[in-house]
Design a protein around this motif. Structure first.
Motif, PDB file in Angstrom:
ATOM      1  N   PHE A 126      10.664  -4.504 -12.544  1.00 31.24           N
ATOM      2  CA  PHE A 126      10.313  -3.545 -13.599  1.00 31.24           C
ATOM      3  C   PHE A 126       9.013  -3.961 -14.298  1.00 31.24           C
ATOM      4  O   PHE A 126       8.098  -3.146 -14.464  1.00 31.24           O
ATOM      5  N   ILE A 127       8.920  -5.222 -14.683  1.00 32.68           N
ATOM      6  CA  ILE A 127       7.711  -5.722 -15.358  1.00 32.68           C
ATOM      7  C   ILE A 127       6.498  -5.618 -14.431  1.00 32.68           C
ATOM      8  O   ILE A 127       5.424  -5.155 -14.841  1.00 32.68           O
ATOM      9  N   ASN A 128       6.664  -6.042 -13.183  1.00 29.29           N
ATOM     10  CA  ASN A 128       5.559  -5.937 -12.224  1.00 29.29           C
ATOM     11  C   ASN A 128       5.135  -4.487 -12.042  1.00 29.29           C
ATOM     12  O   ASN A 128       3.947  -4.187 -11.950  1.00 29.29           O
ATOM     13  N   SER A 129       6.099  -3.593 -11.990  1.00 26.57           N
ATOM     14  CA  SER A 129       5.792  -2.179 -11.815  1.00 26.57           C
ATOM     15  C   SER A 129       4.978  -1.640 -12.992  1.00 26.57           C
ATOM     16  O   SER A 129       4.056  -0.844 -12.799  1.00 26.57           O
ATOM     17  N   ILE A 130       5.317  -2.069 -14.181  1.00 28.31           N
ATOM     18  CA  ILE A 130       4.519  -1.665 -15.346  1.00 28.31           C
ATOM     19  C   ILE A 130       3.082  -2.162 -15.185  1.00 28.31           C
ATOM     20  O   ILE A 130       2.127  -1.415 -15.426  1.00 28.31           O
ATOM     21  N   LEU A 131       2.935  -3.400 -14.744  1.00 27.61           N
ATOM     22  CA  LEU A 131       1.586  -3.946 -14.546  1.00 27.61           C
ATOM     23  C   LEU A 131       0.818  -3.173 -13.477  1.00 27.61           C
ATOM     24  O   LEU A 131      -0.354  -2.833 -13.669  1.00 27.61           O
ATOM     25  N   TYR A 132       1.472  -2.869 -12.354  1.00 28.32           N
ATOM     26  CA  TYR A 132       0.806  -2.086 -11.306  1.00 28.32           C
ATOM     27  C   TYR A 132       0.452  -0.695 -11.825  1.00 28.32           C
ATOM     28  O   TYR A 132      -0.600  -0.151 -11.487  1.00 28.32           O
ATOM     29  N   GLY A 133       1.340  -0.132 -12.632  1.00 27.30           N
ATOM     30  CA  GLY A 133       1.080   1.185 -13.216  1.00 27.30           C
ATOM     31  C   GLY A 133      -0.121   1.171 -14.144  1.00 27.30           C
ATOM     32  O   GLY A 133      -0.936   2.099 -14.140  1.00 27.30           O
TER      33      GLY A 133
ATOM     34  N   LEU B 245       0.831  -1.206   0.000  1.00 24.73           N
ATOM     35  CA  LEU B 245       0.000   0.000   0.000  1.00 24.73           C
ATOM     36  C   LEU B 245       0.866   1.255   0.000  1.00 24.73           C
ATOM     37  O   LEU B 245       0.613   2.190  -0.766  1.00 24.73           O
ATOM     38  N   GLY B 246       1.896   1.268   0.819  1.00 20.69           N
ATOM     39  CA  GLY B 246       2.786   2.434   0.872  1.00 20.69           C
ATOM     40  C   GLY B 246       3.475   2.700  -0.453  1.00 20.69           C
ATOM     41  O   GLY B 246       3.548   3.847  -0.913  1.00 20.69           O
ATOM     42  N   GLU B 247       3.970   1.647  -1.065  1.00 21.96           N
ATOM     43  CA  GLU B 247       4.634   1.816  -2.360  1.00 21.96           C
ATOM     44  C   GLU B 247       3.649   2.284  -3.427  1.00 21.96           C
ATOM     45  O   GLU B 247       3.987   3.129  -4.259  1.00 21.96           O
ATOM     46  N   GLU B 248       2.461   1.755  -3.408  1.00 24.35           N
ATOM     47  CA  GLU B 248       1.477   2.156  -4.416  1.00 24.35           C
ATOM     48  C   GLU B 248       1.003   3.595  -4.212  1.00 24.35           C
ATOM     49  O   GLU B 248       0.787   4.315  -5.181  1.00 24.35           O
ATOM     50  N   ILE B 249       0.870   4.015  -2.975  1.00 21.27           N
ATOM     51  CA  ILE B 249       0.504   5.415  -2.726  1.00 21.27           C
ATOM     52  C   ILE B 249       1.616   6.335  -3.220  1.00 21.27           C
ATOM     53  O   ILE B 249       1.357   7.330  -3.899  1.00 21.27           O
ATOM     54  N   ALA B 250       2.854   5.986  -2.894  1.00 19.55           N
ATOM     55  CA  ALA B 250       3.984   6.834  -3.293  1.00 19.55           C
ATOM     56  C   ALA B 250       4.224   6.793  -4.797  1.00 19.55           C
ATOM     57  O   ALA B 250       4.349   7.838  -5.440  1.00 19.55           O
ATOM     58  N   TRP B 251       4.299   5.596  -5.364  1.00 17.05           N
ATOM     59  CA  TRP B 251       4.709   5.462  -6.762  1.00 17.05           C
ATOM     60  C   TRP B 251       3.583   5.685  -7.751  1.00 17.05           C
ATOM     61  O   TRP B 251       3.810   6.230  -8.828  1.00 17.05           O
TER      62      TRP B 251
ATOM     63  N   VAL C  53      -6.577  -0.621  -5.590  1.00 20.26           N
ATOM     64  CA  VAL C  53      -6.616  -1.726  -6.554  1.00 20.26           C
ATOM     65  C   VAL C  53      -5.196  -2.161  -6.919  1.00 20.26           C
ATOM     66  O   VAL C  53      -4.892  -3.358  -6.923  1.00 20.26           O
ATOM     67  N   SER C  54      -4.333  -1.190  -7.198  1.00 23.25           N
ATOM     68  CA  SER C  54      -2.948  -1.564  -7.516  1.00 23.25           C
ATOM     69  C   SER C  54      -2.237  -2.122  -6.286  1.00 23.25           C
ATOM     70  O   SER C  54      -1.399  -3.020  -6.404  1.00 23.25           O
TER      71      SER C  54
END
Length: 99
Positions: free
Chosen positions: A62-69, A10-16, A80-81
């Motif tokens: 990197f790939i996961n981050s693209i998916l979360y994005g 949750l923290g990473e998704e709020i920040a990123w 959701v992310s």
């Protein structure tokens, strides 16, 4: 441990996503935003160790981050992310512990 995984996701998704990605969206196209934010997110997860494992890890972060994005971009919702991120983290821990 589940709380820690959920809290970190949750923290990473709020920040990123909710902050950084949203700010980048004001200036760049979504493709550029996903590439920039995911590259920085992956670099932020860098750990020292066996170079092959480090490169493998950074690539998949990197790939996961693209998916979360993409999930955040489509849903406009960090929850959701974050749930997606938590599920991926949980799956990784299960794989590491039980396999």
């Amino acid at each position: 441990m589940l709380f820690q995984l959920a809290f970190l996701a949750l923290g990473e998704e709020i920040a990123w996503r909710a902050f950084f990605q949203k700010q980048l969206n004001k200036t760049f196209s979504i493709i550029q935003v996903l590439l920039i934010s995911s590259l920085l997110f992956a670099i932020g997860h860098f750990n020292q160790g066996n170079p092959v494992i480090v490169i493998y890890d950074i690539f998949f972060v990197f790939i996961n981050s693209i998916l979360y994005g993409i999930i955040f971009y489509k849903s406009k919702n960090a929850w959701v992310s974050a749930i997606s991120h938590f599920a991926a983290n949980l799956f990784s821990v299960i794989i590491l512990v039980f396999i």
